[in-house]
Scaffold this motif. Structure first.
Motif, PDB file in Angstrom:
ATOM      1  N   GLY A   1      33.440  49.928   3.984  1.00 52.98           N
ATOM      2  CA  GLY A   1      34.670  50.562   3.516  1.00 52.98           C
ATOM      3  C   GLY A   1      34.613  50.580   2.004  1.00 52.98           C
ATOM      4  N   PRO A   2      35.733  50.824   1.338  1.00 54.67           N
ATOM      5  CA  PRO A   2      35.702  50.801  -0.126  1.00 54.67           C
ATOM      6  C   PRO A   2      35.291  49.416  -0.639  1.00 54.67           C
ATOM      7  N   TYR A   3      34.392  49.418  -1.631  1.00 55.53           N
ATOM      8  CA  TYR A   3      33.960  48.148  -2.238  1.00 55.53           C
ATOM      9  C   TYR A   3      33.741  48.359  -3.728  1.00 55.53           C
ATOM     10  N   ALA A   4      33.802  47.263  -4.468  1.00 53.30           N
ATOM     11  CA  ALA A   4      33.714  47.339  -5.924  1.00 53.30           C
ATOM     12  C   ALA A   4      32.331  46.951  -6.405  1.00 53.30           C
ATOM     13  N   VAL A   5      31.786  47.802  -7.277  1.00 56.60           N
ATOM     14  CA  VAL A   5      30.568  47.503  -8.019  1.00 56.60           C
ATOM     15  C   VAL A   5      31.014  47.248  -9.452  1.00 56.60           C
ATOM     16  N   ALA A   6      30.568  46.130 -10.031  1.00 53.20           N
ATOM     17  CA  ALA A   6      31.091  45.744 -11.344  1.00 53.20           C
ATOM     18  C   ALA A   6      30.001  45.190 -12.232  1.00 53.20           C
ATOM     19  N   TYR A   7      30.238  45.295 -13.535  1.00 50.92           N
ATOM     20  CA  TYR A   7      29.505  44.500 -14.507  1.00 50.92           C
ATOM     21  C   TYR A   7      30.403  43.325 -14.861  1.00 50.92           C
ATOM     22  N   VAL A   8      29.833  42.120 -14.752  1.00 52.52           N
ATOM     23  CA  VAL A   8      30.554  40.907 -15.105  1.00 52.52           C
ATOM     24  C   VAL A   8      29.847  40.249 -16.280  1.00 52.52           C
ATOM     25  N   ASP A   9      30.627  39.901 -17.314  1.00 59.14           N
ATOM     26  CA  ASP A   9      30.110  39.149 -18.451  1.00 59.14           C
ATOM     27  C   ASP A   9      30.246  37.671 -18.142  1.00 59.14           C
ATOM     28  N   LEU A  10      29.104  37.004 -17.973  1.00 57.79           N
ATOM     29  CA  LEU A  10      29.118  35.566 -17.696  1.00 57.79           C
ATOM     30  C   LEU A  10      29.398  34.793 -18.974  1.00 57.79           C
ATOM     31  N   ASP A  11      30.017  33.638 -18.838  1.00 57.12           N
ATOM     32  CA  ASP A  11      30.376  32.825 -19.994  1.00 57.12           C
ATOM     33  C   ASP A  11      29.164  32.395 -20.808  1.00 57.12           C
ATOM     34  N   GLU A  12      27.983  32.366 -20.190  1.00 56.99           N
ATOM     35  CA  GLU A  12      26.770  31.960 -20.902  1.00 56.99           C
ATOM     36  C   GLU A  12      26.198  33.075 -21.775  1.00 56.99           C
ATOM     37  N   GLY A  13      26.763  34.295 -21.698  1.00 61.26           N
ATOM     38  CA  GLY A  13      26.338  35.347 -22.603  1.00 61.26           C
ATOM     39  C   GLY A  13      25.481  36.446 -22.022  1.00 61.26           C
ATOM     40  N   PHE A  14      25.464  36.578 -20.725  1.00 54.83           N
ATOM     41  CA  PHE A  14      24.744  37.710 -20.137  1.00 54.83           C
ATOM     42  C   PHE A  14      25.665  38.521 -19.248  1.00 54.83           C
ATOM     43  N   ARG A  15      25.278  39.784 -19.050  1.00 55.44           N
ATOM     44  CA  ARG A  15      26.044  40.725 -18.232  1.00 55.44           C
ATOM     45  C   ARG A  15      25.267  40.997 -16.953  1.00 55.44           C
ATOM     46  N   MET A  16      25.979  41.025 -15.830  1.00 53.33           N
ATOM     47  CA  MET A  16      25.325  41.130 -14.536  1.00 53.33           C
ATOM     48  C   MET A  16      25.981  42.216 -13.695  1.00 53.33           C
ATOM     49  N   LEU A  17      25.156  43.057 -13.092  1.00 51.74           N
ATOM     50  CA  LEU A  17      25.642  44.045 -12.130  1.00 51.74           C
ATOM     51  C   LEU A  17      25.816  43.349 -10.791  1.00 51.74           C
ATOM     52  N   THR A  18      26.980  43.520 -10.171  1.00 50.92           N
ATOM     53  CA  THR A  18      27.301  42.737  -8.984  1.00 50.92           C
ATOM     54  C   THR A  18      28.398  43.445  -8.187  1.00 50.92           C
ATOM     55  N   ASN A  19      28.930  42.755  -7.223  1.00 50.28           N
ATOM     56  CA  ASN A  19      30.090  43.219  -6.471  1.00 50.28           C
ATOM     57  C   ASN A  19      31.237  42.247  -6.681  1.00 50.28           C
ATOM     58  N   ILE A  20      32.456  42.764  -6.614  1.00 47.96           N
ATOM     59  CA  ILE A  20      33.651  41.921  -6.571  1.00 47.96           C
ATOM     60  C   ILE A  20      34.112  41.928  -5.117  1.00 47.96           C
ATOM     61  N   VAL A  21      34.255  40.749  -4.539  1.00 46.66           N
ATOM     62  CA  VAL A  21      34.586  40.618  -3.118  1.00 46.66           C
ATOM     63  C   VAL A  21      35.858  39.796  -2.959  1.00 46.66           C
ATOM     64  N   ASN A  22      36.292  39.695  -1.716  1.00 52.26           N
ATOM     65  CA  ASN A  22      37.467  38.880  -1.359  1.00 52.26           C
ATOM     66  C   ASN A  22      38.738  39.354  -2.048  1.00 52.26           C
ATOM     67  N   VAL A  23      38.890  40.671  -2.102  1.00 51.03           N
ATOM     68  CA  VAL A  23      40.142  41.281  -2.551  1.00 51.03           C
ATOM     69  C   VAL A  23      40.628  42.184  -1.418  1.00 51.03           C
ATOM     70  N   ALA A  24      41.927  42.301  -1.276  1.00 45.50           N
ATOM     71  CA  ALA A  24      42.482  43.113  -0.187  1.00 45.50           C
ATOM     72  C   ALA A  24      42.220  44.594  -0.415  1.00 45.50           C
ATOM     73  N   ASP A  25      42.400  45.051  -1.656  1.00 46.12           N
ATOM     74  CA  ASP A  25      42.239  46.468  -1.982  1.00 46.12           C
ATOM     75  C   ASP A  25      41.519  46.569  -3.327  1.00 46.12           C
ATOM     76  N   PRO A  26      40.234  46.934  -3.318  1.00 50.94           N
ATOM     77  CA  PRO A  26      39.494  46.963  -4.590  1.00 50.94           C
ATOM     78  C   PRO A  26      40.024  47.993  -5.582  1.00 50.94           C
ATOM     79  N   THR A  27      40.804  48.951  -5.124  1.00 53.50           N
ATOM     80  CA  THR A  27      41.369  49.930  -6.059  1.00 53.50           C
ATOM     81  C   THR A  27      42.577  49.372  -6.810  1.00 53.50           C
ATOM     82  N   LYS A  28      43.159  48.274  -6.306  1.00 53.93           N
ATOM     83  CA  LYS A  28      44.374  47.725  -6.928  1.00 53.93           C
ATOM     84  C   LYS A  28      44.230  46.283  -7.393  1.00 53.93           C
ATOM     85  N   ASP A  29      43.303  45.545  -6.819  1.00 54.41           N
ATOM     86  CA  ASP A  29      43.253  44.093  -7.041  1.00 54.41           C
ATOM     87  C   ASP A  29      42.210  43.656  -8.067  1.00 54.41           C
TER      88      ASP A  29
END
Length: 136
Positions: free
Chosen positions: A82-110
């Motif tokens: 179903g709908p899912y989120a693809v994201a870039y996340v900036d880690l606190d250690e100083g690198f950026r990672m392509l990943t998914n955001i999971v465990n949200v009810a609605d990725p368009t709103k949450d």
């Protein structure tokens, strides 16, 4: 759910990273000479070509830099999500990672830019795990 596409081993540049995922540890590299943070895993520092790199473990906390919601994917592994989120996340250690955001009810709103997230894992039948993030 079928396994996600995975690396084919042997893969000398990234194998330590994938082996660590079996223990739910997220690794990144640091140049011992300059302190540059290197991610994604590779044989050398892309800024200076140095191969004097060491592995470190991330605490798995970061911030959403940007994201997009995929509403339809025909690849068999992703088609049932179903709908899912693809994201870039900036880690606190100083690198950026392509990943998914999971465990949200609605990725368009949450999900929002600047949102704090924490690491979680998608275990695969091969033993490796895929690092993904959820709201912190």
């Amino acid at each position: 759910m079928p396994d996600r596409p995975q690396p084919r081993f042997p893969e000398p540049d990234t194998q330590p990273f994938w082996e660590a995922t079996k223990e739910h540890r997220l690794l990144y590299q640091v140049d011992r000479d300059t302190g540059d943070v290197v991610f994604f895993p590779r044989r050398h520092n892309p800024k200076n070509g140095s191969s004097n790199l060491e592995w470190r473990e991330s605490k798995g906390l970061g911030t959403v830099y940007t994201f997009s919601v995929v509403r339809l994917n025909r690849h068999p592994v992703f088609a049932g999500l179903g709908p899912y989120a693809v994201a870039y996340v900036d880690l606190d250690e100083g690198f950026r990672m392509l990943t998914n955001i999971v465990n949200v009810a609605d990725p368009t709103k949450d999900i929002f830019i600047g949102q704090r997230v924490k690491l979680t894992w998608l275990d695969q039948s091969t033993g490796i795990s895929i690092p993904v993030f959820e709201p912190a």
